[in-house]
Design an enzyme around this catalytic site. Structure first.
Site, mmCIF file in Angstrom:
data_model
loop_
_atom_site.group_PDB
_atom_site.id
_atom_site.type_symbol
_atom_site.label_atom_id
_atom_site.label_comp_id
_atom_site.label_asym_id
_atom_site.label_seq_id
_atom_site.Cartn_x
_atom_site.Cartn_y
_atom_site.Cartn_z
ATOM 1 N N THR A 1 29.735 48.502 67.742
ATOM 2 C CA THR A 1 28.686 49.021 68.624
ATOM 3 C C THR A 1 27.771 47.861 68.969
ATOM 4 O O THR A 1 27.126 47.293 68.089
ATOM 5 C CB THR A 1 27.900 50.122 67.891
ATOM 6 O OG1 THR A 1 28.825 51.119 67.476
ATOM 7 C CG2 THR A 1 26.843 50.724 68.793
ATOM 8 N N GLU B 1 33.927 52.189 69.142
ATOM 9 C CA GLU B 1 34.574 53.083 68.186
ATOM 10 C C GLU B 1 33.761 54.380 68.081
ATOM 11 O O GLU B 1 32.563 54.383 68.270
ATOM 12 C CB GLU B 1 34.684 52.422 66.812
ATOM 13 C CG GLU B 1 33.390 51.899 66.230
ATOM 14 C CD GLU B 1 32.598 52.955 65.433
ATOM 15 O OE1 GLU B 1 31.424 52.703 65.156
ATOM 16 O OE2 GLU B 1 33.168 54.031 65.129
ATOM 17 N N GLU C 1 32.526 58.246 59.278
ATOM 18 C CA GLU C 1 32.903 57.951 57.888
ATOM 19 C C GLU C 1 33.311 59.251 57.206
ATOM 20 O O GLU C 1 32.735 60.301 57.444
ATOM 21 C CB GLU C 1 31.729 57.298 57.159
ATOM 22 C CG GLU C 1 31.483 55.880 57.651
ATOM 23 C CD GLU C 1 30.439 55.147 56.845
ATOM 24 O OE1 GLU C 1 29.637 54.411 57.431
ATOM 25 O OE2 GLU C 1 30.404 55.349 55.610
ATOM 26 N N ASN D 1 25.919 58.532 70.426
ATOM 27 C CA ASN D 1 25.302 58.606 69.098
ATOM 28 C C ASN D 1 23.865 59.093 69.183
ATOM 29 O O ASN D 1 23.412 59.890 68.360
ATOM 30 C CB ASN D 1 25.366 57.238 68.404
ATOM 31 C CG ASN D 1 26.643 57.086 67.588
ATOM 32 O OD1 ASN D 1 27.546 57.925 67.692
ATOM 33 N ND2 ASN D 1 26.734 56.043 66.807
ATOM 34 N N GLY E 1 21.553 59.943 58.293
ATOM 35 C CA GLY E 1 21.487 58.620 57.672
ATOM 36 C C GLY E 1 22.726 57.857 58.100
ATOM 37 O O GLY E 1 23.274 58.112 59.164
ATOM 38 N N CYS F 1 25.088 54.146 61.304
ATOM 39 C CA CYS F 1 25.205 54.219 62.768
ATOM 40 C C CYS F 1 24.021 54.881 63.447
ATOM 41 O O CYS F 1 23.285 54.220 64.185
ATOM 42 C CB CYS F 1 26.503 54.930 63.127
ATOM 43 S SG CYS F 1 27.934 54.006 62.581
ATOM 44 N N LYS G 1 20.591 53.105 63.129
ATOM 45 C CA LYS G 1 20.643 51.767 63.765
ATOM 46 C C LYS G 1 20.766 51.917 65.284
ATOM 47 O O LYS G 1 20.075 51.232 66.051
ATOM 48 C CB LYS G 1 21.834 51.015 63.191
ATOM 49 C CG LYS G 1 22.306 49.809 63.928
ATOM 50 C CD LYS G 1 23.462 49.112 63.231
ATOM 51 C CE LYS G 1 24.772 49.880 63.340
ATOM 52 N NZ LYS G 1 25.386 49.854 64.686
ATOM 53 N N LYS H 1 26.382 61.150 53.463
ATOM 54 C CA LYS H 1 27.090 62.377 53.845
ATOM 55 C C LYS H 1 28.236 62.534 52.871
ATOM 56 O O LYS H 1 28.580 61.588 52.144
ATOM 57 C CB LYS H 1 27.601 62.285 55.281
ATOM 58 C CG LYS H 1 28.602 61.168 55.468
ATOM 59 C CD LYS H 1 29.071 61.042 56.897
ATOM 60 C CE LYS H 1 30.239 61.914 57.203
ATOM 61 N NZ LYS H 1 30.917 61.552 58.448
ATOM 62 N N ARG I 1 23.976 53.754 52.920
ATOM 63 C CA ARG I 1 23.077 53.130 53.903
ATOM 64 C C ARG I 1 22.203 54.170 54.609
ATOM 65 O O ARG I 1 22.699 55.142 55.147
ATOM 66 C CB ARG I 1 23.884 52.314 54.921
ATOM 67 C CG ARG I 1 24.438 51.012 54.349
ATOM 68 C CD ARG I 1 25.317 50.274 55.320
ATOM 69 N NE ARG I 1 26.590 50.961 55.518
ATOM 70 C CZ ARG I 1 27.564 50.457 56.287
ATOM 71 N NH1 ARG I 1 27.385 49.335 56.947
ATOM 72 N NH2 ARG I 1 28.711 51.110 56.414
HETATM 73 C C1 UDX Z 1 28.540 58.880 63.447
HETATM 74 C C2 UDX Z 1 29.198 59.503 64.676
HETATM 75 O O1 UDX Z 1 29.527 60.861 64.399
HETATM 76 C C3 UDX Z 1 30.472 58.732 65.026
HETATM 77 O O2 UDX Z 1 31.030 59.264 66.206
HETATM 78 C C4 UDX Z 1 30.103 57.262 65.239
HETATM 79 O O3 UDX Z 1 31.258 56.502 65.529
HETATM 80 C C5 UDX Z 1 29.449 56.709 64.003
HETATM 81 O O4 UDX Z 1 28.282 57.483 63.669
HETATM 82 P P1 UDX Z 1 28.845 58.941 60.855
HETATM 83 O O5 UDX Z 1 27.522 58.223 60.867
HETATM 84 O O6 UDX Z 1 29.937 58.394 60.018
HETATM 85 O O7 UDX Z 1 29.421 59.041 62.375
HETATM 86 O O8 UDX Z 1 28.594 60.414 60.319
HETATM 87 P P2 UDX Z 1 28.263 61.816 60.968
HETATM 88 O O9 UDX Z 1 29.243 62.776 60.452
HETATM 89 O O10 UDX Z 1 28.083 61.701 62.414
HETATM 90 O O11 UDX Z 1 26.822 62.167 60.297
HETATM 91 C C6 UDX Z 1 25.755 61.292 60.532
HETATM 92 C C7 UDX Z 1 24.553 61.807 59.750
HETATM 93 O O12 UDX Z 1 24.051 63.003 60.357
HETATM 94 C C8 UDX Z 1 24.825 62.143 58.298
HETATM 95 O O13 UDX Z 1 23.735 61.694 57.507
HETATM 96 C C9 UDX Z 1 24.872 63.665 58.285
HETATM 97 O O14 UDX Z 1 24.429 64.196 57.038
HETATM 98 C C10 UDX Z 1 23.881 64.011 59.373
HETATM 99 N N1 UDX Z 1 24.130 65.288 60.024
HETATM 100 C C11 UDX Z 1 25.301 65.467 60.702
HETATM 101 C C12 UDX Z 1 23.167 66.277 59.985
HETATM 102 O O15 UDX Z 1 22.114 66.109 59.376
HETATM 103 N N2 UDX Z 1 23.384 67.453 60.630
HETATM 104 C C13 UDX Z 1 24.551 67.682 61.321
HETATM 105 O O16 UDX Z 1 24.707 68.766 61.865
HETATM 106 C C14 UDX Z 1 25.537 66.660 61.354
#
Ligand code: UDX
Length: 444
Positions: A122, A152, A156, A209, A258, A261, A264, A321, A328
């Site tokens: 990113t 991408e 995770e 994002n 958190g 991604c 940031k 998560k 992070r």
């Molecule tokens: C995210 C994007 O989903 C992905 O497309 C991008 O490439 C990278 O960033 P990621 O950060 O791995 O992926 O996790 P994601 O499942 O999106 O959750 C991000 C955060 O949001 C987590 O801390 C999760 O607990 C929180 N979350 C997610 C919520 O608080 N509520 C929700 O409904 C969904």
């Protein structure tokens, strides 16, 4: 079959390298971390990602997947060089391009002949042009390098399945032939391919994002309103999600987002907008709500316990998560610091992230399971919704605790059932325990 180099074998690069190898390509992962490369060569993955270990092992055995710290070795004969290094936040929120610039320079110094550089990380809008200039200025006459943006969208915990079943492939380049060559790499994934220019492709990533983070902060704001008006935010989200224009995804109220991604990327987009003279109020509000929701959780505990000094709080879940060891910008780390700041004593448990978290949460005790965690606690805070926390013997947990206060930071428990068990249940936007809901919850 193509020869592919992937620069940066972290959460994104390692998944990308292993998955392309599994499609039959010859892939070499390049990284400056010698220890990481040494461990990968003997099939030890630096990250916890379901399904990744098997992919790495299988493709190393098939001699399709290699690892090196040497750019020349890694780029030997490569038609593609994916840049998948980190772009961490700088002091003002800007994306730090140091690693990307170094990767571009490494390609320019080591690559020969024709190569397509694919920006997987990113990167701020305009980075494709920036890296193209670095390569052109540093490369030898014999180097014919073209750049394609290919952001991408891996989550995770589901990154391998996200790679093989993407919603879309976004490609940005003014060089149609180069873009089509990258599209061809992705052909077996049978995904919609959007072909646009580099800046637009880079913005698709940030806007996607930022929108997902906005959904999360939106439902968290609705949760705080629900709390005061006696509505249940989980059922509100169910009702909203039945509208095809809204969608149920990313409407889970709780302790906010958190990870490496969302925090940031929202900061970086707000920074880019601000320095261009825009006033990204919405992005700023998204970040503010996300920060405040953690403080609200601490405030709930402070109020119900009559103060935090000397209280023992059990924290269930440390990773940002479930299904990852990544801590992070995890809510748990921030909440633990806030609690300790008021004199609380912390004991924590996480299925996989305790080792990664330990250096960031000194003076925290670690339990080996949720039941050991609960012993003598004045409150339990569910922070990460790991599956193994969903069907705990809550009566046993209740018995082990000194006072039965349960902060359900991710709304995974039923408020009525917790009240019946004798807990003082603190949800995030859940209606206070009352009569059973009139209509059963929506079928899963
Ligand atoms: C995210 C994007 O989903 C992905 O497309 C991008 O490439 C990278 O960033 P990621 O950060 O791995 O992926 O996790 P994601 O499942 O999106 O959750 C991000 C955060 O949001 C987590 O801390 C999760 O607990 C929180 N979350 C997610 C919520 O608080 N509520 C929700 O409904 C969904």
């Amino acid at each position: 079959m193509a020869r592919i180099a992937v620069i940066g074998v972290g959460y994104v690069g390692l998944v990308t390298a292993a998955c392309f190898a599994d499609l039959g390509h010859e892939v070499t992962g390049i990284d400056i971390d010698e220890g990481r490369i040494r461990r990968l060569r003997v099939k030890i993955s630096p990250i916890y990602e379901p399904g990744l270990d098997a992919l790495i092992g299988r493709n190393i055995d098939a001699e399709r997947l290699h690892f090196t710290t040497n750019y020349r070795e890694g780029l030997e004969g490569a038609q593609f060089a994916f840049i998948a290094v980190g772009t961490p936040s700088g002091p003002a929120g800007e994306a730090d391009m140091t690693a990307c610039d170094a990767a571009a320079k490494g390609i320019a110094d080591a690559a020969r002949g024709s190569i397509i550089v694919v920006n997987k990380s990113t990167m701020p809008i305009g980075s494709g042009d920036r890296l193209e200039a670095i390569i052109r200025q540093s490369g030898t006459e014999s180097l014919d390098a073209r750049v394609v943006s290919n952001p991408e969208f891996l989550r995770e915990g589901t990154a391998v399945s996200d790679f093989f079943a993407p919603d879309r492939i976004v490609l940005g380049s003014t060089d149609t032939e180069a873009a089509n060559a990258v599209a061809e790499l992705h052909r077996p994934l049978n995904a919609r391919i959007l072909l646009t220019d580099m800046r637009t492709a880079e913005m698709v990533k940030y806007a996607s994002n930022a929108f997902l983070a906005t959904k999360i902060s939106f439902i968290n704001e609705i949760a705080s309103i629900c709390e005061r008006l006696g509505a249940d935010v989980k059922q509100v989200a169910d009702g909203m999600g039945l509208d095809g224009r809204i969608g149920r995804g990313f409407l889970e109220a709780g302790l906010g987002y958190g990870g490496s991604c969302f925090p940031k990327d929202v900061r970086a987009l707000e920074f880019m907008a601000s320095v261009q003279g825009c006033h990204p109020q919405l992005l700023r509000a998204v970040m503010e709500i996300n920060r405040d929701v953690r403080r609200t959780a601490v405030q709930k505990l402070r109020e119900v316990l009559g103060g935090l000094d000397g209280k023992l709080i059990g924290v269930l879940g440390l990773s940002f998560k479930p299904n990852t060891d990544d801590i992070r910008e995890a809510a748990a780390i921030e909440i633990i610091h806030l609690l300790q700041n008021e004199g609380a004593l912390i004991r924590a448990y996480d299925p996989v992230a305790m080792e990664h978290a330990a250096p960031f949460i000194p003076s925290v005790d670690f339990a080996q399971n949720p039941y050991e965690l609960a012993v003598g606690c004045d409150a339990l805070a569910l922070v990460t919704e790991w599956n193994e926390f969903k069907e705990l013997d809550m009566a046993r947990i209740r018995q082990a605790m000194r006072t039965p206060v349960l902060l359900d930071g991710r709304n995974i428990y039923d408020p009525h059932r917790m009240a019946e068990l004798g807990f003082t249940y603190l949800g995030m936007g859940r209606s206070a325990p009352a009569a059973d809901p009139i209509a059963p919850a929506l079928a899963p």
